[in-house]
Design a protein around this motif. Sequence first.
Motif, PDB file in Angstrom:
ATOM      1  N   VAL A  66       2.207  18.646   7.409  1.00 40.74           N
ATOM      2  CA  VAL A  66       3.255  19.096   6.479  1.00 40.74           C
ATOM      3  C   VAL A  66       4.279  17.986   6.293  1.00 40.74           C
ATOM      4  N   ASP A  67       5.139  18.168   5.328  1.00 41.30           N
ATOM      5  CA  ASP A  67       6.067  17.110   4.942  1.00 41.30           C
ATOM      6  C   ASP A  67       7.260  16.940   5.874  1.00 41.30           C
ATOM      7  N   TYR A  77      10.617  22.716   7.929  1.00 41.32           N
ATOM      8  CA  TYR A  77      11.069  23.580   6.848  1.00 41.32           C
ATOM      9  C   TYR A  77      11.974  24.689   7.363  1.00 41.32           C
ATOM     10  N   THR A  78      12.749  25.258   6.433  1.00 37.00           N
ATOM     11  CA  THR A  78      13.649  26.359   6.805  1.00 37.00           C
ATOM     12  C   THR A  78      12.868  27.543   7.350  1.00 37.00           C
ATOM     13  N   ASP A  95       8.278  28.902   7.588  1.00 36.38           N
ATOM     14  CA  ASP A  95       6.903  28.526   7.272  1.00 36.38           C
ATOM     15  C   ASP A  95       6.615  28.697   5.772  1.00 36.38           C
ATOM     16  N   PRO A  96       6.370  27.597   5.037  1.00 41.13           N
ATOM     17  CA  PRO A  96       6.168  27.685   3.584  1.00 41.13           C
ATOM     18  C   PRO A  96       4.940  28.521   3.208  1.00 41.13           C
ATOM     19  N   ALA A 119      10.672  28.273   0.935  1.00 44.03           N
ATOM     20  CA  ALA A 119      11.159  27.480   2.072  1.00 44.03           C
ATOM     21  C   ALA A 119      11.443  26.044   1.637  1.00 44.03           C
ATOM     22  N   LYS A 120      12.488  25.443   2.218  1.00 43.65           N
ATOM     23  CA  LYS A 120      12.885  24.075   1.863  1.00 43.65           C
ATOM     24  C   LYS A 120      12.705  23.129   3.048  1.00 43.65           C
ATOM     25  N   LYS A 121      12.459  21.881   2.745  1.00 47.76           N
ATOM     26  CA  LYS A 121      12.394  20.873   3.800  1.00 47.76           C
ATOM     27  C   LYS A 121      13.809  20.566   4.282  1.00 47.76           C
ATOM     28  N   THR A 131      11.483  14.858   8.101  1.00 45.24           N
ATOM     29  CA  THR A 131      12.697  15.383   8.722  1.00 45.24           C
ATOM     30  C   THR A 131      13.080  14.492   9.896  1.00 45.24           C
ATOM     31  N   GLY A 163      17.391  27.766   9.806  1.00 42.91           N
ATOM     32  CA  GLY A 163      15.961  28.032   9.743  1.00 42.91           C
ATOM     33  C   GLY A 163      15.585  29.396  10.288  1.00 42.91           C
ATOM     34  N   HIS A 208      15.189  34.846   5.176  1.00 42.64           N
ATOM     35  CA  HIS A 208      15.326  33.573   4.476  1.00 42.64           C
ATOM     36  C   HIS A 208      16.243  33.739   3.274  1.00 42.64           C
TER      37      HIS A 208
END
Lengths: 410, 410
Positions: B175-176, B179-180, B182-183, B189-191, B238, B258, B402
């Motif tokens: 993943v990138d 995240y706030t 689990d996308p 959800a945001k990074k 992150t 989060g 969220h």
Amino acid sequence: MALIVQKFGGSSVADAERIKRVAKRVVEAAGTENSVVVVVSAMGDTTDILLDLAKQLNEHPQPREIDMLMATGEQQSIALLAMAIQAMGKDAISLTGLQAGVMTDGVSRKSKILSIDCHRVEEELEQGKIVVVAGFQGGDEHGEINTLGRGGSDTSAVALAAALDADVCEIFTDVDGVYTTDPRIVPKAKKIPVISYDEMLEMACAGAGVLQPRSVELAKQFGVKIHVRSSFNYNEGTIVQEECEMQKELEKSMVVSGVALDDNVLQVTVFDTPDAPGSASKLFTALADARINVDMIVQSGNRTEQENDMSFTVSSDDKDKVIATLDKIVPEIGASSYTLTEGFGKVSIIGAGMITNPGVAARMFQVLAEKQCNIKMISTSEIKVSCLIDLADCNAVIAALHTAFGLDAE
Amino acid sequence: MALIVQKFGGSSVADAERIKRVAKRVVEAAGTENSVVVVVSAMGDTTDILLDLAKQLNEHPQPREIDMLMATGEQQSIALLAMAIQAMGKDAISLTGLQAGVMTDGVSRKSKILSIDCHRVEEELEQGKIVVVAGFQGGDEHGEINTLGRGGSDTSAVALAAALDADVCEIFTDVDGVYTTDPRIVPKAKKIPVISYDEMLEMACAGAGVLQPRSVELAKQFGVKIHVRSSFNYNEGTIVQEECEMQKELEKSMVVSGVALDDNVLQVTVFDTPDAPGSASKLFTALADARINVDMIVQSGNRTEQENDMSFTVSSDDKDKVIATLDKIVPEIGASSYTLTEGFGKVSIIGAGMITNPGVAARMFQVLAEKQCNIKMISTSEIKVSCLIDLADCNAVIAALHTAFGLDAE
């Protein structure tokens, strides 16, 4: 109360069922009072799978990294076998080569065992454990992992047996013992009940795949009694030990005790080697430095007064290393070029009785001539005669030699 | 000139193609002047395959033998990755945990890193090599191999980064970044670009699977800057680091940073624990000795004046060990019996801003009530509130939280 070292090859531990079978055999050997050290190879074709993966990543991987990779194969087998033994209610512990104190010389992929520090193994045996040791590997004082090269597990087992002063080193295999020749080629081949180290050594070097030559050498040096036997049955196999009087008697009637084939031979010819002192020495030193075992060597008759052609054989496995070495050394010594030729097999007759029986080599050449077989190279030792011939002729020649020297079973 | 520690998980090195991709990434990071240490896990599902094989041989294998077996997974990855890097023209060397000087406490399967003796790694770096280290493992002074337990490669990487005083520890994942929530559950959800150690720790403990809690703890202790990023692209991920002023400002507006889910929870209840000094201590000491991490603990109201029921949660992975431990300790402390219950999830909200914002927990309970969700257990820390609820309710609850705490992306 005996101390037994057992060695099982890769095919004996290829899957969970086979590992259980080995565990049963080991537990039986331990019984209530014997100490057992078991040496195992990597499971089935693990080694080939790993080497293939390596090739995909790097055409010429560094030997050190190959050692790092290969050593995992045995490490998996020992852990699994120890678990299987424990499941049968017997305590066991697995040890890597390094943990078992197998100290090697730091040469990757073809390392030699320098010494074995047995204290860990002895400690575990004293605690009543069956000790399962990774064959084929050791390490140096920096914790670097070395492998002994293919088939090195036999050597690990014999070296451990020597260091521990074991009563016997049992080498388990898929055949019943050492045969007068390969029973797959000659159905009339017979099992040899007892064989001397020297004969076994010549048999092994000549291509009888049951034991690794180096393990026999080591056994001879330290007087380790080897029992080559089947992992599928409880038959007595072949005992390899110092020649005894009875054997000597026997040999008077049996001039040749076995016929062997090595079909993994590469013939190398170096052309126009200057006939100057040191040329041959430089050539074979370079090959030795690259850890290439040279087998038959023939310096063919002078082409000119100043130059000779030099032929020798090596294992086909060493092809890459031979090319790398010769590309460098051939111009250095002032030779003109070299060729590699495949498609030959080395047929050997072995027997301690040869020493006192002249004419054995001549009889061999006669058999080959009757089979219309062209001999490319010849080499002899006191108890062996080897001929390099076309691979296609080998099976027929072996059967004929087996008959000619009176080895066929009734 | 920077010193970078990179960590790649098992899925990043699952086959030859992926190993090549990792090698490329590593070589790029090294460039012409950076020093790079790479920590890798075992290839893909190697660990599961080996564990399955072990189970076939022994229902309850000794942890030591499991360590021996498991350690081979990483040893294969490091050798293969080193070869792949070498094939790209950059020198590299693979080191096992022991060779890299990762000293562990001798506890099988859940070992802790005691110290790292970096001299070998530094020596190899000085020679311009990329050093590839086996994650998840270390060893003790007797050469015994220990594993750190699942996910331990993150810890290996951070510990090495700390010991080497690296500029950054890059943890590559699929993943990138963090995240706030689990996308896959909440598409909005945001990074999170930057997060503090404490928040990351609570997120990790609460079940956000990106980083192992112990690795975050260690990073906090030694001030190691972690960069969690994708192995599939070059986006910034992150950054996990000590809280800075800017973050503190930001947190005033962001109470919760989060929402996390842990769906691998086992609820344990011990009935009729005597209300005597030391009962709880004996119970939890026994669990700690068995290396079982206990999470939420609730002592439910007195049933009688002399006895209490005690509930707590553990990871489902520890089920076998929990049973073994409780079977022994429950009668010892004079409790009557125990039960294990599955099918729960732990939902947590995390945020350093909670400390200065009262009513956050109340708001969370309100959201759960609106979702008709029954709360089984509650635990709180300064910057986290966790509730154990039915697994079936978790996804809806996470999405609602969220939204309620203003984390949804525009």
